[in-house]
Each structure stands twice: as C-alpha cells, then as structure tokens.
Design a protein around this motif. Structure first.
Motif, PDB file in Angstrom:
ATOM      1  N   LYS A 114       0.819  -1.209   0.000  1.00  0.00           N
ATOM      2  CA  LYS A 114       0.000   0.000   0.000  1.00  0.00           C
ATOM      3  C   LYS A 114       0.854   1.261   0.000  1.00  0.00           C
ATOM      4  O   LYS A 114       0.346   2.357  -0.162  1.00  0.00           O
ATOM      5  CB  LYS A 114      -0.920  -0.007   1.222  1.00  0.00           C
ATOM      6  CG  LYS A 114      -1.986  -1.093   1.186  1.00  0.00           C
ATOM      7  CD  LYS A 114      -2.897  -0.979   2.397  1.00  0.00           C
ATOM      8  CE  LYS A 114      -3.997  -2.033   2.351  1.00  0.00           C
ATOM      9  NZ  LYS A 114      -4.896  -1.950   3.520  1.00  0.00           N
ATOM     10  N   HIS A 115       2.135   1.106   0.223  1.00  0.00           N
ATOM     11  CA  HIS A 115       3.020   2.269   0.306  1.00  0.00           C
ATOM     12  C   HIS A 115       3.080   2.988  -1.032  1.00  0.00           C
ATOM     13  O   HIS A 115       3.193   2.363  -2.081  1.00  0.00           O
ATOM     14  CB  HIS A 115       4.420   1.812   0.724  1.00  0.00           C
ATOM     15  CG  HIS A 115       5.434   2.904   0.711  1.00  0.00           C
ATOM     16  ND1 HIS A 115       5.287   4.041   1.453  1.00  0.00           N
ATOM     17  CD2 HIS A 115       6.601   3.044   0.034  1.00  0.00           C
ATOM     18  CE1 HIS A 115       6.323   4.831   1.233  1.00  0.00           C
ATOM     19  NE2 HIS A 115       7.134   4.253   0.380  1.00  0.00           N
ATOM     20  N   LYS A 116       2.969   4.320  -0.998  1.00  0.00           N
ATOM     21  CA  LYS A 116       2.909   5.101  -2.228  1.00  0.00           C
ATOM     22  C   LYS A 116       4.223   5.840  -2.453  1.00  0.00           C
ATOM     23  O   LYS A 116       4.608   6.682  -1.645  1.00  0.00           O
ATOM     24  CB  LYS A 116       1.746   6.091  -2.158  1.00  0.00           C
ATOM     25  CG  LYS A 116       0.392   5.409  -2.058  1.00  0.00           C
ATOM     26  CD  LYS A 116      -0.723   6.418  -1.880  1.00  0.00           C
ATOM     27  CE  LYS A 116      -2.061   5.720  -1.697  1.00  0.00           C
ATOM     28  NZ  LYS A 116      -3.144   6.696  -1.429  1.00  0.00           N
ATOM     29  N   THR A 117       4.892   5.505  -3.541  1.00  0.00           N
ATOM     30  CA  THR A 117       6.129   6.168  -3.942  1.00  0.00           C
ATOM     31  C   THR A 117       5.963   6.688  -5.359  1.00  0.00           C
ATOM     32  O   THR A 117       5.493   5.970  -6.236  1.00  0.00           O
ATOM     33  CB  THR A 117       7.320   5.186  -3.891  1.00  0.00           C
ATOM     34  OG1 THR A 117       7.514   4.753  -2.548  1.00  0.00           O
ATOM     35  CG2 THR A 117       8.593   5.854  -4.386  1.00  0.00           C
ATOM     36  N   PHE A 118       6.332   7.956  -5.560  1.00  0.00           N
ATOM     37  CA  PHE A 118       6.193   8.583  -6.862  1.00  0.00           C
ATOM     38  C   PHE A 118       7.497   9.292  -7.235  1.00  0.00           C
ATOM     39  O   PHE A 118       8.374   9.484  -6.394  1.00  0.00           O
ATOM     40  CB  PHE A 118       5.059   9.615  -6.847  1.00  0.00           C
ATOM     41  CG  PHE A 118       3.776   9.123  -6.258  1.00  0.00           C
ATOM     42  CD1 PHE A 118       3.015   8.169  -6.906  1.00  0.00           C
ATOM     43  CD2 PHE A 118       3.330   9.600  -5.036  1.00  0.00           C
ATOM     44  CE1 PHE A 118       1.832   7.692  -6.363  1.00  0.00           C
ATOM     45  CE2 PHE A 118       2.147   9.142  -4.478  1.00  0.00           C
ATOM     46  CZ  PHE A 118       1.389   8.192  -5.141  1.00  0.00           C
ATOM     47  N   THR A 119       7.615   9.662  -8.498  1.00  0.00           N
ATOM     48  CA  THR A 119       8.717  10.507  -8.936  1.00  0.00           C
ATOM     49  C   THR A 119       8.143  11.866  -9.314  1.00  0.00           C
ATOM     50  O   THR A 119       6.945  11.996  -9.577  1.00  0.00           O
ATOM     51  CB  THR A 119       9.455   9.898 -10.142  1.00  0.00           C
ATOM     52  OG1 THR A 119       8.510   9.695 -11.203  1.00  0.00           O
ATOM     53  CG2 THR A 119      10.094   8.568  -9.762  1.00  0.00           C
ATOM     54  N   GLY A 120       9.002  12.884  -9.323  1.00  0.00           N
ATOM     55  CA  GLY A 120       8.504  14.204  -9.653  1.00  0.00           C
ATOM     56  C   GLY A 120       9.613  15.218  -9.837  1.00  0.00           C
ATOM     57  O   GLY A 120      10.790  14.860  -9.986  1.00  0.00           O
ATOM     58  N   VAL A 121       9.229  16.479  -9.813  1.00  0.00           N
ATOM     59  CA  VAL A 121      10.151  17.600  -9.979  1.00  0.00           C
ATOM     60  C   VAL A 121       9.925  18.591  -8.843  1.00  0.00           C
ATOM     61  O   VAL A 121       8.777  18.884  -8.484  1.00  0.00           O
ATOM     62  CB  VAL A 121       9.927  18.310 -11.336  1.00  0.00           C
ATOM     63  CG1 VAL A 121      10.766  19.581 -11.431  1.00  0.00           C
ATOM     64  CG2 VAL A 121      10.258  17.369 -12.490  1.00  0.00           C
ATOM     65  N   LYS A 144      15.114  16.592  -9.742  1.00  0.00           N
ATOM     66  CA  LYS A 144      14.287  15.403  -9.888  1.00  0.00           C
ATOM     67  C   LYS A 144      14.189  14.791  -8.493  1.00  0.00           C
ATOM     68  O   LYS A 144      15.184  14.752  -7.757  1.00  0.00           O
ATOM     69  CB  LYS A 144      14.934  14.412 -10.854  1.00  0.00           C
ATOM     70  CG  LYS A 144      15.024  14.931 -12.277  1.00  0.00           C
ATOM     71  CD  LYS A 144      15.663  13.925 -13.216  1.00  0.00           C
ATOM     72  CE  LYS A 144      17.153  13.816 -12.976  1.00  0.00           C
ATOM     73  NZ  LYS A 144      17.843  12.981 -13.990  1.00  0.00           N
ATOM     74  N   ILE A 145      13.010  14.320  -8.125  1.00  0.00           N
ATOM     75  CA  ILE A 145      12.817  13.838  -6.758  1.00  0.00           C
ATOM     76  C   ILE A 145      12.045  12.533  -6.704  1.00  0.00           C
ATOM     77  O   ILE A 145      11.284  12.205  -7.610  1.00  0.00           O
ATOM     78  CB  ILE A 145      12.082  14.886  -5.894  1.00  0.00           C
ATOM     79  CG1 ILE A 145      10.776  15.363  -6.570  1.00  0.00           C
ATOM     80  CG2 ILE A 145      12.997  16.077  -5.571  1.00  0.00           C
ATOM     81  CD1 ILE A 145       9.918  16.286  -5.722  1.00  0.00           C
ATOM     82  N   GLN A 146      12.275  11.813  -5.607  1.00  0.00           N
ATOM     83  CA  GLN A 146      11.420  10.686  -5.226  1.00  0.00           C
ATOM     84  C   GLN A 146      10.516  11.186  -4.117  1.00  0.00           C
ATOM     85  O   GLN A 146      10.965  11.882  -3.203  1.00  0.00           O
ATOM     86  CB  GLN A 146      12.245   9.505  -4.719  1.00  0.00           C
ATOM     87  CG  GLN A 146      11.391   8.328  -4.242  1.00  0.00           C
ATOM     88  CD  GLN A 146      12.232   7.182  -3.733  1.00  0.00           C
ATOM     89  OE1 GLN A 146      13.202   6.795  -4.367  1.00  0.00           O
ATOM     90  NE2 GLN A 146      11.872   6.644  -2.573  1.00  0.00           N
ATOM     91  N   ILE A 147       9.237  10.851  -4.197  1.00  0.00           N
ATOM     92  CA  ILE A 147       8.227  11.329  -3.258  1.00  0.00           C
ATOM     93  C   ILE A 147       7.553  10.132  -2.600  1.00  0.00           C
ATOM     94  O   ILE A 147       6.981   9.287  -3.286  1.00  0.00           O
ATOM     95  CB  ILE A 147       7.166  12.175  -3.985  1.00  0.00           C
ATOM     96  CG1 ILE A 147       7.821  13.319  -4.784  1.00  0.00           C
ATOM     97  CG2 ILE A 147       6.132  12.718  -3.012  1.00  0.00           C
ATOM     98  CD1 ILE A 147       6.886  13.970  -5.788  1.00  0.00           C
ATOM     99  N   ASN A 203      16.313  13.789  -3.178  1.00  0.00           N
ATOM    100  CA  ASN A 203      16.924  14.307  -4.396  1.00  0.00           C
ATOM    101  C   ASN A 203      17.466  13.141  -5.216  1.00  0.00           C
ATOM    102  O   ASN A 203      18.247  12.327  -4.721  1.00  0.00           O
ATOM    103  CB  ASN A 203      18.064  15.254  -3.988  1.00  0.00           C
ATOM    104  CG  ASN A 203      18.919  15.718  -5.152  1.00  0.00           C
ATOM    105  OD1 ASN A 203      18.538  15.612  -6.301  1.00  0.00           O
ATOM    106  ND2 ASN A 203      20.082  16.245  -4.828  1.00  0.00           N
ATOM    107  N   THR A 204      17.061  13.063  -6.496  1.00  0.00           N
ATOM    108  CA  THR A 204      17.594  12.012  -7.375  1.00  0.00           C
ATOM    109  C   THR A 204      18.403  12.593  -8.535  1.00  0.00           C
ATOM    110  O   THR A 204      18.768  11.880  -9.457  1.00  0.00           O
ATOM    111  CB  THR A 204      16.466  11.106  -7.916  1.00  0.00           C
ATOM    112  OG1 THR A 204      15.551  11.897  -8.690  1.00  0.00           O
ATOM    113  CG2 THR A 204      15.718  10.418  -6.777  1.00  0.00           C
TER     114      THR A 204
END
Length: 197
Positions: free
Chosen positions: A8-15, A183-186, A101-102
């Motif tokens: 159920k854990h939510k991990t996303f990528t983004g800016v 670029k980030i991991q959220i 930070n990615t």
C-alpha cells in the motif's frame, strides 16, 4: 508518472522547484511554514498526476493573451488568479511527503547529494495561473520555463518547496536564479510519525 508501488506504500517521482514563502506572503492554508519545525512547507501542483489536492477554481485553460511575451509575466499587474480551496488542500488534515533528491532536473550528469526531508503541503500551484503559464513565453529562449517546472504538466508530480530545504537536499545553499531544480522521489508519510503510509 508513478513508479511501481510495494504493497500500500505510495512512492512517486517528480520535480521540485524552490520558493521563499515568507517573501510570497500568503498560502492557501494560511501558514507560511510547516506546523512541525523540522518539516518544510511546500505547494503541490493542482494538476499533478498523483499528489494533486484537486483543481483550483477558475479558468481551466491558460489564456496567452494575458501574458507579456517578452518577459514571461502577466500583462496586468493586478491580475487575480484561480482560487484554491482550503478544503481540497486538506489544510486541517495536511498531506506530508518524504522527498529525496535524485539529480538535477534536465541534467543527466548530476550526482544526488544531501538527505531526505519531510514536506507538508501548505499551498497549491495552479496550472492556469498567469504567473505560472506565462513563463512559457520569453524573448530569450533560455528563460522559457518548461511545463514540468511551473506546475503545468499533468503527468509530472510537482512540488514547490521552501527554499531552506535546498541545502539539506543537495548539500548546497539555494541561490535564486542560479540553483538547479531537482528530480525527486516522493513517498507519502504520516505527518506526525513520519512513517510511510
């Protein structure tokens, strides 16, 4: 776009872009900082794919006639943008995310440094606000801001984070107009426990 989820854990990528909320002077939720002094305030894009609190009210289509095409700003100094809801932004029950930070956005050669931070959503970034979409125009092509860096791309999870977080994320102090967006991991977390949701 969302990255694969585990359970159920939510991990996303983004800016991530960075903002001086004190200088801005107001937010949708009211406070200019996160309620926990160890966290950082942030605005999420109102059309972000996975982390949007909901569309802001008002025009749903950018109107280029409102833009100064020479410098990427609204023509009207008294322009009033879309209204963003405290209810949609869950100001009384805020959303929090762990941000890592990615790498520098738009650069494949950057090496991520720094540590993860926790952000609390205190504001919204409306895609159809002229202060955002007018950045797509400028007489200097190098100053045109891509949609992913101005909360204008629905396929991008966008966070505009308190600039004080930059040094923790990168190991370097933020310089207005000179520091790279990231670029980030959220990861969605509980605001009180900081544990993954």
């Amino acid at each position: 776009m969302a990255s694969p989820q585990v359970g159920k854990h939510k991990t996303f990528t983004g800016v991530a872009t960075f903002n001086n909320f004190q200088k801005q002077g107001s937010t949708v939720c009211g406070p200019l900082t996160a309620s926990n002094p160890n966290h950082f305030g942030a605005a999420s894009g109102d059309i972000s794919h996975d982390i949007s609190p909901g569309r802001c009210d008002g025009p749903q289509t950018p109107d280029a006639s409102k833009c100064n095409k020479q410098n990427g700003t609204p023509l009207d100094a008294h322009y009033v943008g879309p209204s963003c809801s405290k209810t949609k932004n869950q100001c009384n029950n805020p959303s929090c995310y762990r941000v890592r930070n990615t790498g520098n956005f738009g650069s494949s050669g950057s090496t991520p440094k720094g540590t993860a931070i926790i952000v609390q959503i205190i504001d919204s970034c409306p895609a159809t606000h002229a202060q955002n979409y007018c950045k797509a125009y400028n007489s200097d092509p190098l100053k045109i801001v891509p949609a992913q860096e101005r909360c204008g791309d629905s396929s991008t999870n966008y966070l505009d984070i308190d600039y004080n977080a930059y040094v923790k994320l990168t190991g370097s102090a933020w310089v207005e107009g000179g520091s790279a967006n990231l670029k980030i991991q959220i990861d969605e977390v509980d605001c009180k426990t900081e544990k993954d949701k």
